[in-house]
Scaffold this motif. Structure first.
Motif, PDB file in Angstrom:
ATOM      1  N   VAL A 124       0.857  -1.368   0.085  1.00  0.00           N
ATOM      2  CA  VAL A 124       0.039   0.049  -0.092  1.00  0.00           C
ATOM      3  C   VAL A 124       0.710   1.165   0.109  1.00  0.00           C
ATOM      4  CG1 VAL A 124      -1.712   1.360   1.190  1.00  0.00           C
ATOM      5  CG2 VAL A 124      -1.934  -0.984   1.017  1.00  0.00           C
ATOM      6  N   TYR A 125       1.844   1.155   0.739  1.00  0.00           N
ATOM      7  CA  TYR A 125       2.879   2.438   0.826  1.00  0.00           C
ATOM      8  C   TYR A 125       3.544   2.608  -0.373  1.00  0.00           C
ATOM      9  CZ  TYR A 125       1.930   2.519   6.091  1.00  0.00           C
ATOM     10  OH  TYR A 125       1.426   2.433   7.140  1.00  0.00           O
ATOM     11  N   THR A 126       3.893   1.495  -0.982  1.00  0.00           N
ATOM     12  CA  THR A 126       4.675   1.679  -2.349  1.00  0.00           C
ATOM     13  C   THR A 126       3.647   2.299  -3.373  1.00  0.00           C
ATOM     14  OG1 THR A 126       5.929  -0.186  -1.699  1.00  0.00           O
ATOM     15  CG2 THR A 126       5.913   0.360  -4.001  1.00  0.00           C
ATOM     16  N   ALA A 127       2.498   1.682  -3.449  1.00  0.00           N
ATOM     17  CA  ALA A 127       1.639   2.267  -4.495  1.00  0.00           C
ATOM     18  C   ALA A 127       1.263   3.636  -4.267  1.00  0.00           C
ATOM     19  CB  ALA A 127       0.320   1.331  -4.535  1.00  0.00           C
ATOM     20  N   SER A 128       1.048   4.194  -2.876  1.00  0.00           N
ATOM     21  CA  SER A 128       0.775   5.428  -2.774  1.00  0.00           C
ATOM     22  C   SER A 128       1.960   6.347  -2.802  1.00  0.00           C
ATOM     23  CB  SER A 128       0.048   5.531  -1.357  1.00  0.00           C
ATOM     24  OG  SER A 128       0.943   5.122  -0.495  1.00  0.00           O
ATOM     25  N   GLY A 129       3.107   6.025  -2.667  1.00  0.00           N
ATOM     26  CA  GLY A 129       4.265   6.826  -2.850  1.00  0.00           C
ATOM     27  C   GLY A 129       4.904   6.770  -4.245  1.00  0.00           C
ATOM     28  N   ILE A 130       4.671   6.123  -5.130  1.00  0.00           N
ATOM     29  CA  ILE A 130       5.013   6.183  -6.285  1.00  0.00           C
ATOM     30  C   ILE A 130       4.550   7.340  -7.178  1.00  0.00           C
ATOM     31  CG2 ILE A 130       5.136   4.968  -8.678  1.00  0.00           C
ATOM     32  CD1 ILE A 130       5.426   2.376  -7.345  1.00  0.00           C
ATOM     33  N   PRO A 131       3.302   7.580  -7.267  1.00  0.00           N
ATOM     34  CA  PRO A 131       2.987   9.040  -8.051  1.00  0.00           C
ATOM     35  C   PRO A 131       3.725  10.266  -7.736  1.00  0.00           C
ATOM     36  CG  PRO A 131       0.939   7.753  -7.282  1.00  0.00           C
ATOM     37  CD  PRO A 131       2.261   7.202  -6.539  1.00  0.00           C
ATOM     38  N   ILE A 132       3.935  10.619  -6.353  1.00  0.00           N
ATOM     39  CA  ILE A 132       4.729  11.896  -5.988  1.00  0.00           C
ATOM     40  C   ILE A 132       6.104  11.477  -6.297  1.00  0.00           C
ATOM     41  CG2 ILE A 132       5.014  11.221  -3.820  1.00  0.00           C
ATOM     42  CD1 ILE A 132       4.654  14.185  -3.093  1.00  0.00           C
ATOM     43  N   ALA A 133       6.395  10.462  -6.343  1.00  0.00           N
ATOM     44  CA  ALA A 133       8.182  10.160  -6.532  1.00  0.00           C
ATOM     45  C   ALA A 133       8.229  10.398  -8.081  1.00  0.00           C
ATOM     46  CB  ALA A 133       8.346   8.731  -6.110  1.00  0.00           C
ATOM     47  N   VAL A 134       7.355   9.670  -8.832  1.00  0.00           N
ATOM     48  CA  VAL A 134       7.504   9.845 -10.341  1.00  0.00           C
ATOM     49  C   VAL A 134       7.307  11.253 -11.013  1.00  0.00           C
ATOM     50  CG1 VAL A 134       6.183   9.271 -12.534  1.00  0.00           C
ATOM     51  CG2 VAL A 134       6.775   7.686 -10.915  1.00  0.00           C
ATOM     52  N   PHE A 135       6.435  12.076 -10.061  1.00  0.00           N
ATOM     53  CA  PHE A 135       6.209  13.564 -10.334  1.00  0.00           C
ATOM     54  C   PHE A 135       7.544  14.380 -10.337  1.00  0.00           C
ATOM     55  CE2 PHE A 135       5.020  17.825  -8.878  1.00  0.00           C
ATOM     56  CZ  PHE A 135       4.427  18.280 -10.096  1.00  0.00           C
ATOM     57  N   ILE A 136       8.263  14.162  -9.115  1.00  0.00           N
ATOM     58  CA  ILE A 136       9.389  14.690  -8.657  1.00  0.00           C
ATOM     59  C   ILE A 136      10.580  14.433  -9.665  1.00  0.00           C
ATOM     60  CG2 ILE A 136      11.064  15.158  -7.015  1.00  0.00           C
ATOM     61  CD1 ILE A 136       8.844  14.847  -4.995  1.00  0.00           C
ATOM     62  N   LEU A 137      10.829  13.127  -9.780  1.00  0.00           N
ATOM     63  CA  LEU A 137      11.716  12.582 -10.495  1.00  0.00           C
ATOM     64  C   LEU A 137      11.881  12.852 -11.946  1.00  0.00           C
ATOM     65  CD1 LEU A 137      12.642   9.213  -8.718  1.00  0.00           C
ATOM     66  CD2 LEU A 137      13.745  11.415  -8.376  1.00  0.00           C
ATOM     67  N   THR A 138      10.592  12.853 -12.471  1.00  0.00           N
ATOM     68  CA  THR A 138      10.686  13.212 -13.990  1.00  0.00           C
ATOM     69  C   THR A 138      10.754  14.621 -14.354  1.00  0.00           C
ATOM     70  OG1 THR A 138       8.729  11.632 -14.105  1.00  0.00           O
ATOM     71  CG2 THR A 138       8.839  13.402 -16.132  1.00  0.00           C
ATOM     72  N   GLY A 139      10.506  15.470 -13.487  1.00  0.00           N
ATOM     73  CA  GLY A 139      10.982  16.818 -13.608  1.00  0.00           C
ATOM     74  C   GLY A 139      12.597  17.175 -13.617  1.00  0.00           C
ATOM     75  N   ILE A 163      20.749  13.360  -9.981  1.00  0.00           N
ATOM     76  CA  ILE A 163      19.555  13.425  -9.413  1.00  0.00           C
ATOM     77  C   ILE A 163      19.657  13.174  -7.997  1.00  0.00           C
ATOM     78  CG2 ILE A 163      18.338  13.323 -11.570  1.00  0.00           C
ATOM     79  CD1 ILE A 163      17.076  10.685 -10.552  1.00  0.00           C
ATOM     80  N   ARG A 164      20.532  13.170  -7.252  1.00  0.00           N
ATOM     81  CA  ARG A 164      20.652  12.832  -5.798  1.00  0.00           C
ATOM     82  C   ARG A 164      19.743  13.504  -4.979  1.00  0.00           C
ATOM     83  NH1 ARG A 164      26.966  12.364  -4.164  1.00  0.00           N
ATOM     84  NH2 ARG A 164      26.650  14.112  -5.916  1.00  0.00           N
ATOM     85  N   PRO A 165      19.642  14.995  -5.312  1.00  0.00           N
ATOM     86  CA  PRO A 165      18.920  15.920  -4.499  1.00  0.00           C
ATOM     87  C   PRO A 165      17.365  15.501  -4.542  1.00  0.00           C
ATOM     88  CG  PRO A 165      20.406  17.209  -5.722  1.00  0.00           C
ATOM     89  CD  PRO A 165      20.545  15.849  -6.165  1.00  0.00           C
ATOM     90  N   ALA A 166      16.895  15.046  -5.787  1.00  0.00           N
ATOM     91  CA  ALA A 166      15.580  14.653  -5.943  1.00  0.00           C
ATOM     92  C   ALA A 166      15.379  13.145  -5.223  1.00  0.00           C
ATOM     93  CB  ALA A 166      15.242  14.442  -7.465  1.00  0.00           C
ATOM     94  N   LEU A 167      16.165  12.231  -5.475  1.00  0.00           N
ATOM     95  CA  LEU A 167      16.063  11.074  -4.696  1.00  0.00           C
ATOM     96  C   LEU A 167      15.926  11.376  -3.139  1.00  0.00           C
ATOM     97  CD1 LEU A 167      18.786   8.996  -6.727  1.00  0.00           C
ATOM     98  CD2 LEU A 167      16.264   8.896  -6.783  1.00  0.00           C
ATOM     99  N   ALA A 168      16.750  12.227  -2.540  1.00  0.00           N
ATOM    100  CA  ALA A 168      16.899  12.532  -1.449  1.00  0.00           C
ATOM    101  C   ALA A 168      15.587  13.032  -0.595  1.00  0.00           C
ATOM    102  CB  ALA A 168      17.864  13.511  -0.726  1.00  0.00           C
ATOM    103  N   THR A 169      14.888  13.682  -1.490  1.00  0.00           N
ATOM    104  CA  THR A 169      13.475  14.263  -1.505  1.00  0.00           C
ATOM    105  C   THR A 169      12.452  13.304  -1.302  1.00  0.00           C
ATOM    106  OG1 THR A 169      14.300  16.363  -2.698  1.00  0.00           O
ATOM    107  CG2 THR A 169      11.838  16.212  -2.073  1.00  0.00           C
ATOM    108  N   VAL A 170      12.598  12.478  -2.279  1.00  0.00           N
ATOM    109  CA  VAL A 170      11.666  11.211  -2.411  1.00  0.00           C
ATOM    110  C   VAL A 170      11.826  10.332  -1.331  1.00  0.00           C
ATOM    111  CG1 VAL A 170      11.239   9.038  -3.416  1.00  0.00           C
ATOM    112  CG2 VAL A 170      11.487  11.119  -4.890  1.00  0.00           C
ATOM    113  N   GLY A 173      17.467  19.649  -3.291  1.00  0.00           N
ATOM    114  CA  GLY A 173      16.335  19.487  -4.122  1.00  0.00           C
ATOM    115  C   GLY A 173      15.318  20.426  -3.983  1.00  0.00           C
ATOM    116  N   LEU A 174      15.083  21.028  -2.764  1.00  0.00           N
ATOM    117  CA  LEU A 174      14.066  22.030  -2.726  1.00  0.00           C
ATOM    118  C   LEU A 174      14.281  23.323  -3.306  1.00  0.00           C
ATOM    119  CD1 LEU A 174      13.019  21.679   1.142  1.00  0.00           C
ATOM    120  CD2 LEU A 174      11.927  20.953  -0.723  1.00  0.00           C
ATOM    121  N   THR A 175      15.804  23.775  -3.558  1.00  0.00           N
ATOM    122  CA  THR A 175      16.151  25.037  -3.942  1.00  0.00           C
ATOM    123  C   THR A 175      16.521  24.809  -5.528  1.00  0.00           C
ATOM    124  OG1 THR A 175      18.138  24.615  -3.079  1.00  0.00           O
ATOM    125  CG2 THR A 175      16.812  25.685  -1.838  1.00  0.00           C
TER     126      THR A 175
END
Length: 274
Positions: A143-158, A190-197, A267-269
């Motif tokens: 459940v956590y994996t399914a709910s966490g993938i959308p926001i992770a894909v959104f961040i990493l794709t950008g 993309i380590r900053p994005a990975l850390a954010t995720v 990642g935030l900045t």
């Protein structure tokens, strides 16, 4: 435009005030874990009269806190690992390969950000029951994996889309395959994005109370948020034990944030300064 010395000093003062406001509840929680119930009620804002780890020892004897801690670490750690791996691969494919359904597929992931997963609690409960996963930690992980993938894909794709294509072209000239370009060239950038995720999803899984309450019935398989409810008595509550449990439960989150804080801030900045 240069900032004056007085203006810079005022900025530091405001920053330190915000830091004190943010740290005060944490310090109060840690201090209360060393107090007795009488001290907590009589002097709630003072330091403990003596520092003793008897409360922490009593906590481990009163409830199976070691099981709660391990369950939370296992569920949160495996969930974050799966989210990071699958979302990074999906984001790389969406950002670097153009195909007929790429826009629709990206929108499909965005829908996961719009629809709360808790709305599907009944179908999820029946699904876990049919899969034989009800009452196991893997029900929470899925459940956590399914709910966490959308926001992770959104961040990493950008983040993938901001990387120059010339890096990939140079790597392919050197003989790298698509996966080698992804693993050796783009992923380290993309380590900053990975850390954010990692931080966002770890905190979300660690603090979740709803799904463990629904899916887990066995006492030794409960996570910390649900297990801590055992410290609330029907007629009285040992608040020193409760604060000790809260202190121990907060430590892994603090450690994760400290380890990834630098990458998280980058990642935030990212993109704010050219």
């Amino acid at each position: 435009m240069k900032t004056s010395i007085g203006g810079r000093a005022a900025q530091y003062v405001i920053a330190y005030l915000f830091m004190l406001v943010a740290l005060y509840p944490i310090v109060l929680m840690i201090a209360s874990s060393f107090k007795t119930n009488m001290e907590i009620f009589s002097n709630p804002l003072s330091l403990p009269s003596s520092f003793s780890f008897e409360t922490y020892k009593k906590l481990w004897e009163t409830v199976p806190f070691a099981d709660f801690l391990w369950n939370s670490i296992f569920v949160s750690g495996v969930s974050v690992l799966l989210i990071t791996v699958f979302s990074a691969l999906a984001a790389f494919y969406l950002a670097r390969f153009s195909f007929k359904w790429s826009g629709l597929l990206y929108f499909f992931f965005l829908i996961g950000l719009m629809i709360p997963i808790k709305l599907g609690i009944v179908p999820l409960f029946l699904l876990m029951k049919s899969l034989g996963l009800l009452g196991t930690l893997w029900s929470l992980i899925l459940v956590y994996t399914a709910s966490g993938i959308p926001i992770a894909v959104f961040i990493l794709t950008g983040f993938f889309r901001t990387l120059p294509v010339e890096l990939e072209e140079a790597a392919r000239i050197d003989g790298c395959s698509h996966f080698q370009v992804f693993w050796r060239v783009l992923l380290p950038l993309i380590r900053p994005a990975l850390a954010t995720v990692v931080i966002i999803n770890f905190i979300s899984a660690w603090n979740d109370f709803f799904f463990p309450l629904i899916f887990i019935q066995k006492e030794t398989l409960k996570t910390i948020p649900v297990g801590m409810m055992m410290l609330f008595g029907e007629y009285e509550t040992d608040w020193s034990l409760l604060f000790a449990g809260l202190t121990l439960s907060a430590l892994p989150m603090i450690v994760v944030f400290l380890l990834a804080s630098r990458q998280f801030m980058e990642g935030l900045t990212a993109g704010a300064v050219k």
